[in-house]
Design a protein around this motif. Sequence first.
Motif, PDB file in Angstrom:
ATOM      1  N   ALA A   1      51.359  55.114  46.752  1.00 25.39           N
ATOM      2  CA  ALA A   1      51.319  56.171  45.736  1.00 25.39           C
ATOM      3  C   ALA A   1      50.984  57.512  46.380  1.00 25.39           C
ATOM      4  O   ALA A   1      51.550  58.551  46.003  1.00 25.39           O
ATOM      5  CB  ALA A   1      50.288  55.815  44.664  1.00 25.39           C
ATOM      6  N   ASP A   2      50.096  57.514  47.367  1.00 22.98           N
ATOM      7  CA  ASP A   2      49.734  58.762  48.047  1.00 22.98           C
ATOM      8  C   ASP A   2      50.937  59.350  48.796  1.00 22.98           C
ATOM      9  O   ASP A   2      51.197  60.561  48.726  1.00 22.98           O
ATOM     10  CB  ASP A   2      48.584  58.530  49.031  1.00 22.98           C
ATOM     11  N   LYS A   3      51.679  58.500  49.511  1.00 18.68           N
ATOM     12  CA  LYS A   3      52.858  58.978  50.229  1.00 18.68           C
ATOM     13  C   LYS A   3      53.912  59.491  49.251  1.00 18.68           C
ATOM     14  O   LYS A   3      54.552  60.524  49.491  1.00 18.68           O
ATOM     15  CB  LYS A   3      53.451  57.858  51.086  1.00 18.68           C
ATOM     16  N   TYR A   4      54.112  58.756  48.175  1.00 14.50           N
ATOM     17  CA  TYR A   4      55.105  59.152  47.173  1.00 14.50           C
ATOM     18  C   TYR A   4      54.762  60.530  46.606  1.00 14.50           C
ATOM     19  O   TYR A   4      55.628  61.408  46.475  1.00 14.50           O
ATOM     20  CB  TYR A   4      55.144  58.108  46.055  1.00 14.50           C
ATOM     21  N   ALA A   5      53.479  60.725  46.266  1.00 17.05           N
ATOM     22  CA  ALA A   5      53.052  62.005  45.706  1.00 17.05           C
ATOM     23  C   ALA A   5      53.271  63.146  46.693  1.00 17.05           C
ATOM     24  O   ALA A   5      53.741  64.234  46.326  1.00 17.05           O
ATOM     25  CB  ALA A   5      51.578  61.914  45.313  1.00 17.05           C
ATOM     26  N   LYS A   6      52.940  62.895  47.954  1.00 20.79           N
ATOM     27  CA  LYS A   6      53.095  63.937  48.974  1.00 20.79           C
ATOM     28  C   LYS A   6      54.563  64.269  49.213  1.00 20.79           C
ATOM     29  O   LYS A   6      54.929  65.441  49.363  1.00 20.79           O
ATOM     30  CB  LYS A   6      52.435  63.480  50.270  1.00 20.79           C
TER      31      LYS A   6
ATOM     32  N   THR B   1      57.122  63.919  47.159  1.00 16.02           N
ATOM     33  CA  THR B   1      57.841  64.455  45.978  1.00 16.02           C
ATOM     34  C   THR B   1      57.130  65.628  45.334  1.00 16.02           C
ATOM     35  O   THR B   1      57.702  66.291  44.463  1.00 16.02           O
ATOM     36  CB  THR B   1      58.021  63.349  44.930  1.00 16.02           C
ATOM     37  N   GLY B   2      55.870  65.896  45.723  1.00 15.02           N
ATOM     38  CA  GLY B   2      55.140  67.027  45.170  1.00 15.02           C
ATOM     39  C   GLY B   2      54.616  66.805  43.768  1.00 15.02           C
ATOM     40  O   GLY B   2      54.436  67.772  43.018  1.00 15.02           O
ATOM     41  N   VAL B   3      54.363  65.545  43.396  1.00 17.21           N
ATOM     42  CA  VAL B   3      53.835  65.255  42.059  1.00 17.21           C
ATOM     43  C   VAL B   3      52.411  64.740  42.187  1.00 17.21           C
ATOM     44  O   VAL B   3      51.904  64.486  43.286  1.00 17.21           O
ATOM     45  CB  VAL B   3      54.710  64.207  41.330  1.00 17.21           C
ATOM     46  N   SER B   4      51.758  64.568  41.029  1.00 18.40           N
ATOM     47  CA  SER B   4      50.400  64.038  41.032  1.00 18.40           C
ATOM     48  C   SER B   4      50.429  62.550  41.364  1.00 18.40           C
ATOM     49  O   SER B   4      51.469  61.885  41.248  1.00 18.40           O
ATOM     50  CB  SER B   4      49.761  64.238  39.666  1.00 18.40           C
ATOM     51  N   LYS B   5      49.281  62.015  41.745  1.00 13.40           N
ATOM     52  CA  LYS B   5      49.209  60.594  42.063  1.00 13.40           C
ATOM     53  C   LYS B   5      49.481  59.745  40.828  1.00 13.40           C
ATOM     54  O   LYS B   5      50.086  58.663  40.924  1.00 13.40           O
ATOM     55  CB  LYS B   5      47.845  60.254  42.646  1.00 13.40           C
TER      56      LYS B   5
ATOM     57  N   LEU C   1      56.516  54.548  40.639  1.00 16.52           N
ATOM     58  CA  LEU C   1      56.563  53.331  41.445  1.00 16.52           C
ATOM     59  C   LEU C   1      56.578  52.087  40.555  1.00 16.52           C
ATOM     60  O   LEU C   1      57.317  51.127  40.816  1.00 16.52           O
ATOM     61  CB  LEU C   1      55.371  53.291  42.395  1.00 16.52           C
ATOM     62  N   ALA C   2      55.773  52.098  39.506  1.00 12.87           N
ATOM     63  CA  ALA C   2      55.745  50.966  38.580  1.00 12.87           C
ATOM     64  C   ALA C   2      57.089  50.800  37.887  1.00 12.87           C
ATOM     65  O   ALA C   2      57.551  49.669  37.655  1.00 12.87           O
ATOM     66  CB  ALA C   2      54.640  51.161  37.542  1.00 12.87           C
TER      67      ALA C   2
ATOM     68  N   GLY D   1      45.204  47.099  44.816  1.00 14.84           N
ATOM     69  CA  GLY D   1      44.299  48.232  44.975  1.00 14.84           C
ATOM     70  C   GLY D   1      44.796  49.215  46.022  1.00 14.84           C
ATOM     71  O   GLY D   1      45.974  49.581  46.067  1.00 14.84           O
ATOM     72  N   LYS D   2      43.895  49.637  46.918  1.00 16.67           N
ATOM     73  CA  LYS D   2      44.258  50.588  47.954  1.00 16.67           C
ATOM     74  C   LYS D   2      45.213  50.003  48.997  1.00 16.67           C
ATOM     75  O   LYS D   2      45.830  50.744  49.757  1.00 16.67           O
ATOM     76  CB  LYS D   2      42.993  51.107  48.657  1.00 16.67           C
TER      77      LYS D   2
END
Length: 392
Positions: free
Chosen positions: A345-350, A352-356, A363-364, A378-379
């Motif tokens: 989720a962290d990589k995806y947010a970074k 694409t420029g969206v919030s986590k 992703l879900a 989890g993490k």
Amino acid sequence: MTTASGPKPSARYIWQQPDWPRFRIDMTALADELQQARLQQGILLGQLQAIGLPRLLEVSGDVWMQEAIATAAIEGQKLELASVRSSVLHRLGLQDHGAQDRHVDGLIDVMQDATSEHDAPLDLDRLCRWQSALFPGGTSGLLRIAIGRLRDHEDPMQIVSGRPGREVVHYTAPPSRQVGAELEAFLAWFEASRPEKKAPSDTETPLNGIVRAALAHLWFESIHPFEDGNGRLGRAIVDLALAQDADSHRYLFSLSSELLSSRRAYYDALNAAQCGTLDVTPWILWFVRIYTQACQRSQRIVLQAIAKSAFWQRATEQSINKRQHKILARLVEAGDGEFLGGMTADKYAKMTGVSKATATRDLADLLAKSLFVVEGVGKATRYAVNVKGWNQ
């Protein structure tokens, strides 16, 4: 392994044999391996014929990119994948040329010329143009070298390894004064032995195309005619010979990639042949086995292309947003297990420029649509594209 100058050794090399270059090959000893090589080649060519032009271009591009990176890596040169991809796709007409790297473009030009122009004769001018393309600035690293012409220095041309002061000389090539005549004999043979040169009335059996490629590589590397770039040029000659054998204008065989994965064995087999007799059957046998493995590697690339195409067909049938499409494209482009650490989720947010929170929802959604697979909790949660046959 590098080329250098040094004292002339007392050992006898293949080019010093009295009947050089009258090579001897035991075709009977090669029969079983050649049959297996032709079988794997036939499977590959059948696959390529069945997949259609769009996928053929994709496979050819993938093989070409891997080969460019591998042939440079064999010489210790690391190429940026993005630069190689841009240069290859540009030459395939699939995208505009992005940022240019002259060294990458030069290597890709040589590789393209070797395959797409395999009908053209291989002569001294063509070889000199290839060598010039490899060194657009006239330097190898920080050293200025002779480009576009044969080596002419008086010091011996040697293949050495080891630290300075503790070098090991593996091979010494013919002196520069002999190179012109040696190369002339090689080029005459290469042209005369082309697959289409044999007339139906000829009683002599045409030389097997795979054997011809192996012999051409050994012969050229034994002459070592240029101050630098001989390894890459020798493998381009193999590409040319195999393209002539298959009568194909596209990159089909992952030979340099296979040589890179067996680099130590490659050097050892080549060196053993250069320091042995004119019976080069052991070298040819080793090369044929590597060629068989290269065909099998290319078969896997074809199957990956088919799997990726099927994945995108499923993806287009789903409703996905631009962010999701971008991430899917990035992971599919990276290949099976090549996106380090998987998607989070962290990589995806970074990326694409969206919030986590938005990243987690995206992703879900991809997981619910069976476009992603997941492991961990989890993490430790990691996502990967759900491409059939990929181990991730």
